[in-house]
Scaffold this motif. Structure first.
Motif, PDB file in Angstrom:
ATOM      1  N   ASP A 163       0.882  -1.228  -0.034  1.00 53.99           N
ATOM      2  CA  ASP A 163      -0.065  -0.085   0.118  1.00 53.99           C
ATOM      3  C   ASP A 163       1.079   1.163  -0.159  1.00 53.99           C
ATOM      4  O   ASP A 163       2.164   1.047   0.128  1.00 53.99           O
TER       5      ASP A 163
ATOM      6  N   PHE B  75     -13.206   9.872  -9.415  1.00 57.27           N
ATOM      7  CA  PHE B  75     -13.279   9.366  -8.107  1.00 57.27           C
ATOM      8  C   PHE B  75     -12.942   7.862  -8.409  1.00 57.27           C
ATOM      9  O   PHE B  75     -13.635   7.087  -8.735  1.00 57.27           O
ATOM     10  N   VAL B  76     -11.486   7.535  -8.400  1.00 56.74           N
ATOM     11  CA  VAL B  76     -11.091   6.119  -8.556  1.00 56.74           C
ATOM     12  C   VAL B  76     -10.790   5.474  -7.392  1.00 56.74           C
ATOM     13  O   VAL B  76     -10.179   5.919  -6.585  1.00 56.74           O
ATOM     14  N   ASP B  77     -11.328   4.200  -7.209  1.00 56.40           N
ATOM     15  CA  ASP B  77     -11.146   3.498  -5.908  1.00 56.40           C
ATOM     16  C   ASP B  77      -9.705   3.000  -6.108  1.00 56.40           C
ATOM     17  O   ASP B  77      -9.209   2.148  -6.907  1.00 56.40           O
ATOM     18  N   LEU B  78      -8.931   3.077  -4.838  1.00 58.21           N
ATOM     19  CA  LEU B  78      -7.726   2.605  -4.671  1.00 58.21           C
ATOM     20  C   LEU B  78      -7.527   1.400  -3.429  1.00 58.21           C
ATOM     21  O   LEU B  78      -6.539   1.421  -3.122  1.00 58.21           O
ATOM     22  N   THR B  79      -8.753   1.140  -3.158  1.00 59.14           N
ATOM     23  CA  THR B  79      -8.726   0.192  -2.127  1.00 59.14           C
ATOM     24  C   THR B  79      -7.729  -1.183  -2.393  1.00 59.14           C
ATOM     25  O   THR B  79      -6.956  -1.525  -1.537  1.00 59.14           O
ATOM     26  N   ASP B  80      -7.568  -1.587  -3.307  1.00 65.64           N
ATOM     27  CA  ASP B  80      -6.615  -2.680  -3.820  1.00 65.64           C
ATOM     28  C   ASP B  80      -5.625  -2.307  -4.920  1.00 65.64           C
ATOM     29  O   ASP B  80      -5.387  -2.759  -5.982  1.00 65.64           O
TER      30      ASP B  80
ATOM     31  N   ARG C  65      -3.939   2.883 -12.155  1.00 68.10           N
ATOM     32  CA  ARG C  65      -5.181   2.098 -11.623  1.00 68.10           C
ATOM     33  C   ARG C  65      -6.287   3.157 -12.723  1.00 68.10           C
ATOM     34  O   ARG C  65      -7.430   2.328 -12.820  1.00 68.10           O
ATOM     35  N   GLU C  66      -6.061   4.017 -12.691  1.00 59.69           N
ATOM     36  CA  GLU C  66      -7.007   5.001 -13.495  1.00 59.69           C
ATOM     37  C   GLU C  66      -7.218   4.539 -14.790  1.00 59.69           C
ATOM     38  O   GLU C  66      -8.433   4.500 -15.517  1.00 59.69           O
TER      39      GLU C  66
END
Length: 268
Positions: free
Chosen positions: A137, A152-157, A216-217
């Motif tokens: 992380d 709004f991009v999710d960065l959880t994983d 990720r985006e």
């Protein structure tokens, strides 16, 4: 979209990569930081090597230890990897778009997996200089983002558990840690290092986090790896220097290259 749009610039670079390498699609991309440069020659056969300044949006690196080229590698299973040896750092003053341009160009060239490597200072005293650490992380303390607008991009994983599992299988005993990116170019003070330790950081550097967010985006899976080049300020015996970082990288290059040569072919 205008020519100034960063994604359009990335597509321009991808078209130039196809033209100059003769490879229609690169499946995996690797950005190789300090200590990781030998991996390119060990993971497969070099198809083409391009000076970065020949590609739209790229420039020659300003930091010693980066080769300033993009290299197309044919893996043993027939897939192709794009090795980016021309990283732009935030402290160079070219803006966030320039920092993540390599990642976006790789995505436009077809890569679905992005391997980001770096040299980093060790915040955790248990991490020895010369040790490779799998990034689980990150904490972005640059105060900027590569994302623009209401995106709004999710960065959880963000650092893919699937890819980390592959890396751990290929390299048993590989430890994991939280990476902290600061803007640089100065190193941290001992007080800042104590703060970073308290908020959960194990390794610290001046790259990678912004690139990972952009990857990720773009829909890529991200694998991150750090080489601990030195103890962070106040945790070692002496002052910090870039020469120390380069020497640690040179000493570890062969070992790190062999490690990546075991990991990369398994990524897909």
């Amino acid at each position: 979209m205008s020519a100034a749009d960063p994604r359009a610039r990335a597509r321009d670079a991808a078209r130039a990569i196809v033209e100059l390498t003769g490879v229609e699609r690169h499946d995996i991309a690797l950005t190789l930081g300090s200590g990781w440069g030998r991996a390119g020659e060990l993971i497969g056969e070099t198809v083409a090597r391009i000076p970065a300044e020949r590609l739209p949006g790229f420039r020659a690196p300003a930091v010693a230890g980066h080769p300033g080229t993009l290299t197309s590698i044919r893996l043993h299973d027939g897939r192709h990897a794009l090795v980016i040896g021309a990283r732009t750092h935030l402290y160079e003053g070219h803006g966030v778009r320039a920092v993540v341009h390599g990642v976006r160009a790789a995505a436009a060239a077809g890569a679905r997996v992005m391997v980001l490597t770096n040299g980093a200072g060790g915040l955790d005293p248990a991490l020895a200089a010369g040790e490779a650490v799998l990034i689980e992380d990150h904490i972005n303390l640059t105060a900027v983002s590569p994302l623009e607008g209401a995106n709004f991009v999710d960065l959880t994983d963000l650092y893919s558990e699937r890819l980390r599992s592959i890396a751990r299988t290929a390299e048993p005993g590989l430890r994991e840690g939280v990476y902290v990116q600061l803007p640089g170019p100065h190193y941290e003070t001992p007080a800042e290092v104590r703060y970073l330790q308290r908020i959960g950081g194990q390794i610290v550097g001046m790259s990678t986090a912004l690139e990972a967010i952009a990857a990720r985006e773009a829909g890529m899976e991200v694998l991150g790896l750090s080489l601990v080049t030195n103890p962070a300020a106040g945790t070692g015996d002496g002052p910090l220097s870039h020469a120390e970082v380069l020497e640690a990288g040179r000493s570890a290059e062969a070992r790190l290259g062999e490690m990546l040569s075991r990991i990369v072919p398994r990524l897909g």
